[in-house]
Design an enzyme around this catalytic site. Structure first.
Site, PDB file in Angstrom:
ATOM      1  N   ARG A   1      58.063  35.915  -3.611  1.00 20.18           N
ATOM      2  CA  ARG A   1      58.716  35.179  -4.700  1.00 20.18           C
ATOM      3  C   ARG A   1      59.632  34.069  -4.167  1.00 20.18           C
ATOM      4  O   ARG A   1      59.599  32.946  -4.683  1.00 20.18           O
ATOM      5  CB  ARG A   1      59.476  36.155  -5.601  1.00 20.18           C
ATOM      6  CG  ARG A   1      58.565  37.019  -6.468  1.00 20.18           C
ATOM      7  CD  ARG A   1      59.357  38.026  -7.288  1.00 20.18           C
ATOM      8  NE  ARG A   1      60.088  38.955  -6.440  1.00 20.18           N
ATOM      9  CZ  ARG A   1      61.068  39.755  -6.866  1.00 20.18           C
ATOM     10  NH1 ARG A   1      61.435  39.721  -8.141  1.00 20.18           N
ATOM     11  NH2 ARG A   1      61.663  40.583  -6.041  1.00 20.18           N
TER      12      ARG A   1
ATOM     13  N   ASN B   1      57.324  39.744 -10.044  1.00 20.37           N
ATOM     14  CA  ASN B   1      56.337  40.781  -9.720  1.00 20.37           C
ATOM     15  C   ASN B   1      55.862  41.435 -11.004  1.00 20.37           C
ATOM     16  O   ASN B   1      56.657  41.675 -11.915  1.00 20.37           O
ATOM     17  CB  ASN B   1      56.957  41.860  -8.829  1.00 20.37           C
ATOM     18  CG  ASN B   1      57.170  41.394  -7.408  1.00 20.37           C
ATOM     19  OD1 ASN B   1      56.453  40.536  -6.911  1.00 20.37           O
ATOM     20  ND2 ASN B   1      58.171  41.955  -6.741  1.00 20.37           N
TER      21      ASN B   1
END
EC number: 3.6.1.7
Length: 803
Positions: free
Chosen positions: A17, A35
């Protein structure tokens, strides 16, 4: 334009990320990343061309440790975007301000989504060995994490071993127990530790403390030993921080004592590689002869003791940090590696390993368990098990270990064409739970495969993925048996996996088959049983995505469809089915399970089968004549034992494969002395007769036994030469049998599997010779060739059966 991009693969626990945040900002895009359990979900605003370029970049660029399966993008409209935001309201700390915007003002990382994993098996990362950047920081006396033994970042550290549930966030791991200090909290928002869930330091993370086991129990009457330990630690017993404890552990190691160590995925026992310490360690573990692995600070240190080729160096330095079996250049004391021609060498996987090795030098680092029992992860159990033993102290920390894993063990096999294969003896830490991908859509049913008994693993399978568990051990041990049950439950919980079909070995007395049947009955699920050697070959087919092949499966034992014990099998596989086109000839052995340990007994049984009854003891002859505890087998594993004893190399297996390993060592010694040649005239050539019964081919192992017996006892050919000749005769037999089956079936692909193919000499010569005759040869490269790989083959059986 608004695009939703879904990235599937190993994208959790590697700083993915933060990577997306950085790249999206560079591309001038706005949006969110989070996620979603089995993948990463990205919503981006921007010009269509830029978004397309960004998507293409995602297919080829990613953080170290990640790998990408697919990048899927779809255009969404404003109404769908509003619905998307409604689902994100809990993910923002100030959700109203964002929800009312036409589009976000910047690109943002948002909290992970709790999702239903039933539609996909997620790809999650194994524990990742310490990265170079963290290692440099730990060794830099100007860095605030100097000498911090549990240093990690977004690119390294424990993953699966500390996971409570998916998706992977700090709050879903054992790190939830440690609140970040202000410095770590700042680093968590930027730089190399952006969203690094294991971020910690001297001030806030788990810390090592030392406990002196020899001083715990006053009932220990070894007063002199207690005094010795007190004297060792007297000068520095403050233990006021993590490194004080480490320094006292170092003092014990320098005095040839054994310490326990809580690593990232289990307890370990550590000592110097010298006779005095190694003997005490063997007593503590109940491990008489099996070689120990040795950890080194760096590659240069390894190269002082071992020959290291480029493939071995690649494996050693990989993020998995496996033990790699290397050819010995400079030996340690005898009790460390015993008679092995290899040193099991490996590099530090966590900071504490490097600190100990730098201070003391190379160290034996082995799993903390009694031989054949599971590795320990519980603090109290370790103390109970090793107090009042020769383990003097233990370095402990308070971070929970949720999933136990031993070190992975690998070796290389170099072929004549120059290719070098990296192969598994044991697949565990650093690789589990990475999946084996099949090359097609796979099964629509959720499969649980129970594997075998001796080197137990289980596998989950769904759609195009098979997830093999870590190596567990021998199910005859109660602890391993119990561990299998607990880990199956743990995997089912992590993956939200509800099995719909069960598959196991067909052996009626296997513990794994009994447990599979109990599971099937309890949950009212259909159960399927797969022949042992069939599953071995299917494990290779699963890795390579094959639907048919000639299979050669060599091992010690496996229950056959005719009720005999198989182990030298030549099969033709098509889809989920197989036909046994050939096998090694049968021999009657007595002694039951003792035959796998007593090579001298096996040799006498071969003498009896060959008609040399005068060389057989009366008791063995009586057992064979009266069918007392007798079984009929085609086992290559027992043939190795027989030849090892016949050539006076080794008479007993004190650990699995000891006789075969000694026989291979003798063969390599001859090969080394003669330039590793397999040309005529260098060694005594032997021939294994092949008989034909209808369309079935039988390789007569007694004809080979008789030739070796004559060459050794009458012609006085040296044992090393005949050990090499034996390997070459087996290679020749495999090639001839495969040619006969190719002529019959029109099949050119050959898969080699089974524990016997852990023999590097046999494997390399067989691949070379089969290739010479135009065969396409495949071997296990993602799971071990031995019994630890058969759960994958069992799962693939049901995949093929459903197709």
């Amino acid at each position: 334009m608004i695009y939703k991009i879904t990235v599937k693969g190993a994208v959790q626990g590697v700083g993915y990320r933060p990577f997306i945040l950085k790249k999206a900002t560079e591309y001038g895009l706005k949006g969110f990343v989070r996620n979603i359990g089995a993948a990463v979900d990205i919503l981006v605003f921007g010009e269509e061309k830029i978004i397309i370029d960004f998507t293409r970049m995602l297919e080829s660029e990613y953080p170290s440790g990640a790998f990408i399966l697919s990048v899927e993008k779809t255009i969404i409209d404003k109404a769908e975007y509003d619905r998307y935001l409604d689902g994100l309201s809990s993910a923002f700390s100030n959700s109203n301000s964002i929800h009312n915007l036409e589009e976000p003002l910047q690109f943002t990382i948002i909290d992970s989504k709790e999702v239903d994993l039933s539609s996909e098996l997620p790809v999650f990362l194994p524990d990742i060995g310490i990265c170079d950047d963290c290692m440099s920081e730990m060794l830099d006396d100007s860095d605030r994490r100097y000498n911090y033994p549990l240093i990690s970042c977004a690119s390294c550290g424990p993953r699966i071993s500390i996971l409570d549930k998916l998706p992977y966030d700090r709050k879903t791991t054992a790190m939830i127990d440690f609140e970040m200090c202000p410095d770590c909290a700042r680093e968590y928002k930027t730089g190399r530790r952006l969203h690094a869930q294991t971020i910690s330091c001297h001030n806030c993370g788990p810390q090592y403390e030392i406990k002196y086991l020899s001083l715990i129990n006053d009932s220990d009457n070894n007063t002199n030993n207690k005094i010795d330990i007190i004297n060792i630690i007297r000068n520095d017993i403050s233990d006021n921080n993590s490194y004080d404890s480490v320094k006292n552990a170092i003092k014990l190691l320098e005095n040839n004592e054994i310490i326990g160590l809580k690593g990232s995925s289990g307890y370990q026992l550590v000592c110097k590689p010298v006779n005095d310490a190694a003997l005490k360690l063997r007593n503590a573990k109940g491990r008489e002869k099996k070689p120990f692995a040795v950890m080194f600070s760096d590659i240069d240190s390894i190269e002082e003791y071992c020959f290291v080729n480029s493939k071995e160096k690649e494996l050693l330095k990989s993020s998995a940090r496996p033990i790699v079996l290397l050819n010995t250049k400079e030996s340690f004391d005898y009790e460390v590696c015993k008679d092995s021609r290899y040193i099991g060498a490996f590099l530090p996987s966590v900071g504490i390993h490097r600190l100990l090795c730098d201070a003391v030098g190379p160290l034996i680092v082995t799993s903390a368990n009694r031989s054949d029992e599971p590795i320990i992860i519980d603090d109290d159990i370790f103390i109970k098990e090793f107090t009042n033993t020769q383990v003097q102290a233990v370095l402990m920390h308070k971070r929970r270990i949720n999933m136990p894993q031993d070190d992975s063990v690998m070796y290389t096999c170099t072929l004549r064409n120059g290719n070098t294969l990296g192969l598994f003896t044991r697949r565990a830490r650093g690789f589990v739970p990475l999946p084996v991908y099949t090359s097609y859509s796979g099964t629509s049913s959720r499969i649980l495969a129970f594997g075998g008994d001796l080197k137990s693993t289980f596998s989950l399978a769904y759609k195009d993925k098979i997830i093999p568990s870590q190596y567990l051990g021998d199910l005859r041990d109660y602890g391993v048996n119990d561990n299998l049950k607990r880990l199956i439950s743990q995997y089912e919980r992590l993956y939200k996996f509800a099995p719909e079909k069960i598959v196991c070995d067909m052996h009626p007395l296997y513990e794994s088959a009994r447990m599979a049947t109990e599971y099937s009955d309890k949950h009212n699920l259909p159960i399927y049983k797969v022949q042992h050697h069939h599953a071995h070959i299917l494990s290779v087919m699963a890795e390579k995505g094959l639907k048919s092949c000639i299979g050669v499966s060599f091992d010690g034992t496996g229950y056959g469809v005719d009720g005999n014990i198989w182990g030298g099998e030549f099969m033709y596989l098509s889809g989920a089915d197989f036909e046994r086109d050939g096998h090694m000839s049968y021999v009657n052995l007595c002694g039951g399970d003792n035959a796998s340990r007593n090579a001298k007994l096996v040799k006498e049984c071969y003498y009896n089968a060959a008609g040399y009854s005068e060389k057989v003891s009366a008791i063995i002859r009586a057992a064979l004549d009266n069918n007392i505890n007798v079984f009929t087998t085609s086992s290559i594993g027992r043939l190795f034992d027989c030849i090892s004893s016949l050539l006076r190399i080794r008479d007993e297996n004190s650990f699995e494969g000891e006789c075969a390993i000694a026989l291979e060592k003798a063969a390599w010694e001859f090969a080394k002395a003669n330039g590793s040649s397999d040309s005529e005239g260098i060694y005594r050539e032997l021939n294994c007769d092949i008989l034909q019964e209808n369309d079935h081919f039988i390789a007569d192992q007694l004809s080979l036994f008789k030739q070796i017996e004559k060459a050794f006892y009458q012609d006085e050919i040296p044992s090393n030469e005949l050990a090499f000749s034996f390997h070459m005769a087996l290679t020749d037999t495999i090639v001839r049998m495969c040619q006969l089956i190719r002529n019959k079936r029109g099949e050119n692909k050959v898969c080699l599997s089974g524990g016997v193919f852990g023999n590097r000499l046999l494997l390399s010569k067989t691949i070379d010779r089969l290739s010479d005759f135009g065969f396409d040869v495949y071997v296990n490269e993602q799971v071990p060739a031995g019994d630890a790989g058969i759960s994958v083959g069992q799962a693939y059986y049901l995949m093929l059966k459903e197709e």
